[in-house]
Design a protein around this motif. Structure first.
Motif, short mmCIF file in Angstrom:
data_model
loop_
_atom_site.label_atom_id
_atom_site.label_comp_id
_atom_site.label_asym_id
_atom_site.label_seq_id
_atom_site.Cartn_x
_atom_site.Cartn_y
_atom_site.Cartn_z
N ARG A 36 44.35 123.42 -8.94
CA ARG A 36 44.27 122.63 -7.70
C ARG A 36 43.07 121.68 -7.72
N ARG A 109 45.97 122.47 -19.49
CA ARG A 109 46.13 123.92 -19.68
C ARG A 109 45.17 124.43 -20.75
N ASP A 131 50.40 132.50 -15.89
CA ASP A 131 50.49 132.79 -17.32
C ASP A 131 49.39 133.74 -17.76
N ARG A 188 58.43 124.29 -17.23
CA ARG A 188 57.56 123.50 -18.11
C ARG A 188 57.56 124.10 -19.52
O1 DC Z 1 48.67 129.95 -7.21
P1 DC Z 1 48.65 128.53 -6.64
O2 DC Z 1 49.79 128.21 -5.74
O3 DC Z 1 47.34 128.20 -6.03
O4 DC Z 1 48.80 127.60 -7.95
C1 DC Z 1 48.84 126.21 -7.85
C2 DC Z 1 49.68 125.63 -8.98
O5 DC Z 1 49.00 125.78 -10.21
C3 DC Z 1 51.06 126.25 -9.16
O6 DC Z 1 52.07 125.37 -8.71
C4 DC Z 1 51.20 126.47 -10.63
C5 DC Z 1 49.89 126.18 -11.24
N1 DC Z 1 49.30 127.31 -11.96
C6 DC Z 1 49.59 127.43 -13.29
O7 DC Z 1 50.36 126.65 -13.83
N2 DC Z 1 49.01 128.41 -14.02
C7 DC Z 1 48.18 129.29 -13.45
N3 DC Z 1 47.61 130.24 -14.21
C8 DC Z 1 47.89 129.19 -12.08
C9 DC Z 1 48.48 128.20 -11.35
#
Ligand code: DC
Length: 226
Positions: A36, A109, A131, A188
Motif C-alpha cells: 500500500r 515484489r 505469499d 498474477r
Molecule cells: O492485505 P491488504 O489488503 O492490505 O493488501 C493490499 C494489497 O497488496 C492486496 O491487494 C494484495 C497485495 N499484497 C500482496 O500482493 N502480497 C502480500 N504479501 C500482501 C499484500
C-alpha cells in the motif's frame, strides 16, 4: 518462529495476526501495508492517471522508497514511508483501486520480499499477506490461510471505511473492489495468492474474532510446545 497468515482481502488476517503477535510477544508485520505504501508513492507522484499506472517510473524510483513500521501511542502498528506516518493515507479506496496492480510488478515484489525476509532474521514474528507461507517464508512453522464469504467481507470492510470517515463509498463498490483484488492477486504471474499445501484453513465467515483468535492461538501453542 514464523507464523504466516495468508488469504483473501478483508478476511480478518490482520486482526488475528495482531492479537497473536501480542499474545506470543512476537513482532507483527503487515506486508499489505508495504504494498500500500508503494501504491501511495505512485499516486502522490502522479504516476496513476485514469487507472493507468506508469510502471517504469515507479520501478526507477524504488531505490528511493523506504518502508518501515513504528508503534503508536496506544501500541498500534503504524506504517512509515520515508520517515512519514502514512497509516491513514494507505487505507483509502484510492489506494485500494491500484494496490493489486502495483503488487503485481516483479521488481516491487523482489524488493519487498527481500525486506520481509530480513525482518524474520533472528526474531519471531507473525506476518500477514498473500505469499508469506508460499514465497517469503515457505519454512514457516505455522501457516494459516484465511477465507470468508465475500458479502460478509464487504460489509465488514465498508463499516471499517465508514468508521475512518469515508462516507461516500457504497457496499457494491467495496464488494466489487474486493472481488477484483482477489482475482488480480490470484491471477498474477509472480507469486500469486495461493494456499500453501501445509496451511491450515480458517474460515472467518460465521465465527467471532475471539473464536478466530483462540483457534489460531491453539494452533500456535501446538507448534510452540508439541
Ligand atoms: O492485505 P491488504 O489488503 O492490505 O493488501 C493490499 C494489497 O497488496 C492486496 O491487494 C494484495 C497485495 N499484497 C500482496 O500482493 N502480497 C502480500 N504479501 C500482501 C499484500
Amino acid at each position: 518462529m514464523i507464523i504466516a497468515i495468508d488469504g483473501f482481502s478483508s478476511t480478518g488476517k490482520s486482526t488475528v495476526a495482531k492479537r497473536l503477535a501480542q499474545a506470543l510477544q512476537f513482532i507483527y508485520v503487515d506486508t499489505g501495508a508495504m504494498y500500500r505504501m508503494v501504491a501511495l508513492v505512485a499516486i502522490r507522484e502522479g504516476w496513476v492517471q485514469d487507472g493507468y499506472l506508469d510502471e517504469a517510473a515507479l520501478v526507477n524510483h524504488l531505490p528511493n522508497i523506504s518502508l518501515d513500521f513504528q508503534r503508536g501511542p496506544q501500541g498500534e502498528n503504524l506504517a512509515v514511508l520515508n520517515g512519514e506516518v502514512v497509516e491513514a493515507d494507505i487505507r483509502t479506496m484510492e489506494v485500494n483501486r491500484i494496490v493489486s496492480r502495483v503488487s503485481s510488478i516483479p521488481a516491487v515484489r523482489r524488493q519487498l520480499v527481500a525486506q520481509q525476509q530480513r525482518m524474520g532474521q533472528g526474531q519471531s514474528l507473525v506476518m500477514d499477506g498473500r505469499d508469506i507461507g508460499t514465497v517469503v517464508f515457505p519454512q514457516a512453522e505455522l501457516k494459516i490461510f484465511m477465507t470468508a464469504d465475500s458479502d460478509i467481507r464487504a460489509a465488514r470492510r465498508l463499516a471499517e471505511l465508514r468508521t475512518k470517515g469515508d462516507a461516500s463509498v457504497t457496499l457494491e463498490e467495496v464488494r466489487s473492489n474486493l472481488l477484483q483484488r482477489d482475482a488480480q492477486d490470484q491471477g498474477r504471474l509472480d507469486s500469486p495468492l495461493l494456499q500453501a499445501e501445509d496451511a491450515r484453513i480458517l474460515d472467518n465467515s460465521h465465527i467471532t474474532p475471539d473464536e478466530v483468535f483462540h483457534r489460531a492461538l491453539a494452533w500456535a501453542n501446538e507448534v510452540l510446545a508439541p
